[in-house]
Structures are given as structure tokens and as C-alpha cells.
Design a protein around this motif. Structure first.
Motif: not given
Length: 373
Positions: A156-160, A165-168, A119-136
Motif C-alpha cells: 500500500p505504501w512505497l516511497t520514492g 531502482d530497487d525495493a525491499v 552505498a556509492s549511489g549507483e543504485r537507489f533503494c526504497t522499502v515497502g513492508f509497513s503492511h506486515v504490521r497490519r492485522p488480518g
């Protein structure tokens, strides 16, 4: 990343947050938007400015150092940022998505440990879970290993990357359920990033794919475990959030048309600018009417319809700005073509199969209902 100036008090009102976003958009983001679009990555100064304005904690609960702003306010802020600099807004959206996801999770110790820093900006986070929607077969697998977990596969996709600093990230357990974890992106040889992907829009988003090899995580990093049904419900509930990006592009395109109209003394262009602005307001009202009521009857159907409308509107308005500008819009540093590319990318953001179909159908039917949902 280093923290910026102290974040404004978490009790600050929604109107103040929106005003801060407008000031940031006008003074910092918009003047450099075309240069940022062509940069290797979003400038860290932009991320610091977001932190200084308190916008990195906009959706984080107040008890964890954020503002706990209503989703409607968070969407309006995202719309304002997208209208000024699409790639900065897009990178910000990853962080803004990660924080409430962690806050809704089951790991109280994790929330207390990381959310105030996000929240303060001490660390910045991104996400990488769009692949869970893919079939197969799952692209990321999580295997229990004693009291820890081993994560393998490809995100396959991670922005930033290089900014965050971290990723979900998320992966599938052997029983098919999905585990969401928080990991540092500096996990040694266990996380290997590709070179930045070459994109048709927003190369400055520093988007990569991640290869995960024997990534070991402990229970202290687990955010939540969801069934596929729970994940699908979350996808529907969050479907309208990215509409703010399309609406921001439409707003900026309408403003470009209005500027052209004034410069040329063209009443027809002025009418077009007003028409797009009016349609944007109508679309936003529909988003607000449905986004905060995921339990309402028919929500999924209406959310898909409204999101497809916003996608269509953003592309149409940006296309109009390109067409009205003329040949100079073909220059890579012109705002009109940048908005057109950004609006196209928003067609692909947080897509589901239902939304893909609805978007195509909307485009096919546009000639008979060009200004209604």
C-alpha cells in the motif's frame, strides 16, 4: 540512477559525516526546501548530492563499501537533513533503512552484489513492508514454486517511485513467516504502480501503492525469513530511528522562532526558541540513551514513551512557528507551515499500535507535563 562523484573513503570519521550533512543541508537542501516540497518528486540532484557526500552508505558496513557509522551518527545526520528539507530526508531514510536490513540478512552473495552499488549511489533503494504490521489477512503473499517463489498482493505504501531502482518488500509465506526480498522496480507487468498518492504532506516523496501480479523471485533475491515474533522485535528495536525526523522539525522550528525574535526584538519569542531547543536536546539525549540498547530491561516501554515525546515536540514547535509567524504562514511556500505538515506526517511514520496509543495519551496529558518525557 547514475553514480555521482566517488564516495569519500569508508574510513572517514563520524565527525566528517556530520559536517558533510550540515554543509549539504545549508548549501543545497534548505535553500530549495519550499520549492522541493511543491515539486512532483525530490530532485535527482539532491540524491546525487547525498551520494557525493557519502551519506547513502552511512549505515552500510565498511566491508560492503559504506561507512558503517554508529546508529547514533546516522540518526544525527537524519535529523540535520530533516531540519533542512523534510521530504529529501524522508526519501533518504527509505534507502538508509534498506541497506542495513540487507546487511543483517542471510544472503551473503546478495550483500556483495548490491550493497556497494547502494552505498556509492549507483543504485537507489526504497522499502515497502509497513503492511506486515497490519492485522488480518496478509496483503502480500509469497508462495513457493519449485526452487523459486511467486509473490502476489498489494504494497500500500512505497516511497520514492521513479527515484528508486530497487525495493525491499515483504510478504507472508503459507506458514505465516515473513519473507523479505529485493526486487527491481522494473519487473515488467509483474509490478504495477498506482499514480502518486495525494498526500497532505510530502507529495514530492513520490509515494505510490504497488500491485504485484505473479512476481517471480529466486533464492538469490531473498534477504531473510522472519517469524512474526522476530519481526515484532525488530520493530521495537527500530522504533526510535524516525525520532530524528521529529527532532529535525523541532530544531528548524526553533530556528524560525529565533529569527522572528531577532527581527522583532522580542524577548518572549527568543525565550520560546531557547526552550524548544533545550527540550530537543533533552529528547535527543533520551533517544540516544535507549535506541542503542534494545536488549535493556523495559526498552520497549521506554522507546514508545520517548518516541511519543519526540512526535509531540516536533508538532508543538512547528505549531509555535506557525502561530508566531502570523498570516503569511498560511502561504503554501512558507517554511513554517511546511514544517507543521512534515511534523504531522512524522506522527504516522513507522507507527505501531502501542505508539499510536502513547502518542494520543501524551497529547491528552500535555497540559500537566508539557516539557518532560
Amino acid at each position: 540512477m547514475s553514480p555521482g562523484s566517488p564516495m569519500p573513503p569508508a574510513t572517514a570519521g563520524s565527525a566528517a559525516l556530520i559536517e558533510r550533512a550540515r554543509r549539504l543541508a545549508t548549501l543545497v537542501l534548505a535553500p530549495s526546501a519550499n520549492a522541493t516540497d511543491q515539486a512532483a518528486a525530490v530532485p535527482r540532484e539532491h540524491i546525487r548530492a547525498l551520494a557525493d557526500a557519502g551519506l547513502l552508505g552511512i549505515a552500510t558496513p565498511a566491508c560492503h563499501g559504506g561507512h558503517g557509522a554508529p546508529p547514533r551518527v546516522a540518526r544525527e545526520v537524519l535529523e540535520i537533513l530533516a531540519g533542512a528539507c523534510g521530504v529529501t530526508a524522508f526519501v533518504h531514510m527509505q534507502h538508509a533503512a534498506a541497506c542495513p536490513l540487507i546487511a543483517r540478512g542471510d544472503n551473503e552473495a546478495l550483500k556483495e552484489r548490491v550493497l556497494p552499488r547502494f552505498a556509492s549511489g549507483e543504485r537507489f533503494c526504497t522499502v515497502g513492508f509497513s503492511h506486515v504490521r497490519r492485522p488480518g489477512p496478509p496483503m502480500v503473499r509469497v508462495e513457493p514454486d519449485g526452487d523459486r517463489f511467486r509473490v502476489e498482493g498489494t504494497v500500500p505504501w512505497l516511497t520514492g517511485h521513479g527515484i528508486a531502482d530497487d525495493a525491499v518488500i515483504a510478504g507472508a509465506l503459507p506458514d505465516g513467516r515473513l519473507m523479505y526480498i529485493l526486487t527491481s522496480l522494473e519487473a515488467g507487468d509483474s509490478i504495477e504502480a498506482s499514480p502518486p498518492l495525494r498526500l497532505s504532506a510530502m507529495n514530492a516523496s513520490a509515494t505510490v501503492s504497488l500491485t504485484l501480479r505473479d512476481l517471480r523471485v529466486g533464492p538469490e533475491q531473498v534477504i531473510a525469513i522472519l517469524t512474526r515474533e522476530q519481526q515484532a522485535a525488530r520493530d521495537v528495536a527500530g522504533l526510535l530511528t524516525p525520532s530524528a525526523l521529529s527532532l529535525g522539525a523541532a530544531c528548524a522550528a526553533a530556528a524560525l522562532l529565533a529569527e522572528l525574535a531577532e527581527r522583532r526584538g522580542s524577548a518572549r519569542l527568543a525565550d520560546a526558541a531557547r526552550a524548544f531547543e533545550d527540550e530537543k536536546e533533552a529528547a535527543r539525549a533520551e533517544v540516544d540513551a535507549w535506541a542503542d540498547r534494545p536488549e535493556a530491561e523495559g526498552h520497549a516501554e521506554h522507546a514508545v514513551r520517548v518516541r511519543a515525546w519526540c512526535i509531540d515536540l516536533g508538532v508543538r514547535a512547528a505549531h509555535a512557528a506557525v502561530a508566531a509567524t502570523g498570516g503569511s504562514a498560511n502561504l503554501v511556500d512558507h517554511a513554517a507551515q511546511r514544517l507543521f505538515r512534515e511534523a504531522m506526517l512524522y506522527s504516522l511514520t513507522a507507527q505501531t499500535r502501542d505508539l499510536q496509543i502513547a502518542t494520543v495519551e501524551r497529547l491528552l496529558e500535555r497540559a500537566t507535563r508539557p516539557r518532560s518525557a
